[in-house]
Design a protein around this motif. Structure first.
Motif, short mmCIF file in Angstrom:
data_model
loop_
_atom_site.label_atom_id
_atom_site.label_comp_id
_atom_site.label_asym_id
_atom_site.label_seq_id
_atom_site.Cartn_x
_atom_site.Cartn_y
_atom_site.Cartn_z
N LEU A 73 4.19 4.41 2.09
CA LEU A 73 5.75 4.45 2.24
C LEU A 73 6.23 4.04 3.45
CD1 LEU A 73 6.42 8.17 0.90
CD2 LEU A 73 6.56 6.08 -0.40
N LEU A 74 5.51 3.86 4.44
CA LEU A 74 6.05 3.48 5.78
C LEU A 74 5.47 2.16 6.40
CD1 LEU A 74 5.90 7.16 7.58
CD2 LEU A 74 7.75 5.82 6.29
N SER A 75 4.35 1.80 5.89
CA SER A 75 3.82 0.63 6.64
C SER A 75 4.30 -0.72 5.81
CB SER A 75 2.31 0.42 6.12
OG SER A 75 2.08 0.60 4.81
N PRO A 76 4.46 -1.80 6.37
CA PRO A 76 4.72 -3.17 5.84
C PRO A 76 3.93 -3.57 4.61
CG PRO A 76 4.41 -3.25 8.38
CD PRO A 76 3.88 -2.06 8.01
N ALA A 77 4.69 -4.10 3.50
CA ALA A 77 4.11 -4.14 2.28
C ALA A 77 3.00 -5.14 2.45
CB ALA A 77 5.18 -4.52 1.40
N LEU B 122 -5.59 -0.75 3.20
CA LEU B 122 -6.79 -0.18 2.20
C LEU B 122 -7.89 -0.53 2.05
CD1 LEU B 122 -4.17 0.15 -0.94
CD2 LEU B 122 -4.90 1.99 0.45
N LEU B 123 -8.14 -1.89 2.30
CA LEU B 123 -9.33 -2.50 2.57
C LEU B 123 -10.34 -1.86 3.66
CD1 LEU B 123 -11.50 -4.46 1.72
CD2 LEU B 123 -10.46 -6.35 3.14
N GLU C 222 2.57 6.03 -4.35
CA GLU C 222 2.96 4.52 -4.39
C GLU C 222 3.99 4.65 -5.72
OE1 GLU C 222 1.37 0.01 -4.81
OE2 GLU C 222 0.23 1.47 -5.57
N LYS C 223 3.79 5.76 -6.58
CA LYS C 223 4.69 5.86 -7.73
C LYS C 223 5.73 6.91 -7.23
CE LYS C 223 0.56 5.24 -10.64
NZ LYS C 223 -0.04 5.84 -11.67
N LEU C 224 5.93 7.24 -6.20
CA LEU C 224 6.81 8.32 -5.62
C LEU C 224 8.19 7.73 -6.05
CD1 LEU C 224 7.37 11.12 -4.30
CD2 LEU C 224 7.32 10.00 -2.05
#
Length: 298
Positions: A109-113, A120-121, A190-192
């Motif tokens: 929700l907060l990090s740049p896309a 995640l990696l 992510e689905k929030l």
């Protein structure tokens, strides 16, 4: 009748062949079903049969004769081992949830896309190495002359005795299982529906109130799935308690190992312990399927 309608209308030959309804799924699921049957179901049935044979050793005749192996589990010394396994699994789940939720929330929700896949990696990278190597790395860090105590001594702090203790086991297990928790929570966060968060803010809800009443209920299935995965994996973990906990950290997985490959060689009792773990895991999964789906539909 149009050609399209004629193509969609079942013919008399299709109606007369009920096997056409299950032949396709059977062909698709057949290879995986055979694989699971040979490598999962049949070994489980063999273990179930051995669990009813008291004191069986390699080469003995299999003759199921009672529940002695199961009643032996309730001896205080074995209940203590099972309780220690539950202690490690439950506390590891709590630690991973407390550490993983803020990280997954920030990434989702907060990090740049553009940085999310890379972040995640970074959490998945430790899983690319062997769990044995990760445990030996923690031995290097936590031993009396290791990296941690060297760093503490350099800043004038007393050394810590962590290796061969429950704290070391929890550190190692939490480190190994944290990526799983983060990935599952990230997929849920992510689905929030962020519109609900905006609506809560417009109605004057405090951020903490919006978190507990909007964010947590929507991500509850992900929390349950991540917690269950970490709990099940931690319950059967063998490497971390063996290498980081020492002789005083006997767990159910290590006890089962001793019955099959150790000096004890009591396959019947080891099979009974294995079936107990399988039953506990199956019960946890059944509860998740039942109550997880009902929670997500609310």
């Amino acid at each position: 009748m149009t050609p399209l309608a004629s193509r969609n209308t079942p013919t008399a030959s299709d109606i007369g062949r009920p096997e056409s309804k299950w032949l396709g799924p059977l062909v698709l699921l057949g290879p995986s079903g055979i694989w699971l049957g040979l490598l999962l179901v049949m070994p489980a049935l063999v273990i179930l049969e051995l669990s009813f044979v008291p004191g069986i050793r390699p080469g003995d005749v299999v003759n199921p004769s009672g529940l002695d192996n199961y009643t032996q589990i309730f001896q205080p010394i074995y209940l203590q081992v099972i309780g220690r396994s539950l202690f490690f699994a439950i506390n590891t789940t709590i630690i991973c949830l407390l550490l993983g939720f803020p990280v997954a929330y920030w990434i989702a929700l907060l990090s740049p896309a553009r940085w999310r896949n890379l972040l995640l990696l970074c959490f998945v990278l430790p899983l690319w190495t062997s769990s044995l190597l990760r445990s030996y790395a923690w031995i290097t860090i936590l031993r009396p002359t290791g990296v941690l105590n060297t760093l503490l001594a350099s800043i004038g702090l007393p050394p810590l005795t962590l290796l061969n203790s429950s704290s070391a086991v929890l550190i190692g297990m939490s480190y190994s299982l944290l990526p799983y928790m983060v990935l599952i929570l990230y997929a849920s966060l992510e689905k929030l529906d962020r519109r609900l968060l905006e609506a809560a803010a417009d109605l004057g809800a405090h951020p903490s109130e919006a978190f507990w009443k909007v964010t947590v209920p929507q991500t509850l299935p992900g929390i349950a799935a991540g917690s269950l995965l970490v709990f099940i994996t931690g319950l059967g973990d063998f490497v971390d308690p063996e290498l980081l906990g020492g002789a005083s950290s006997m767990t159910a997985a290590r006890l089962i190992y001793n019955q099959f490959l150790g000096a004890t060689q009591n396959w019947g009792f080891g099979s009974a312990l294995s079936m107990l773990l399988i039953l506990a895991v199956s019960l946890a999964i059944a509860l998740l399927i039942k109550y997880g789906d009902s929670t997500s539909k609310r």
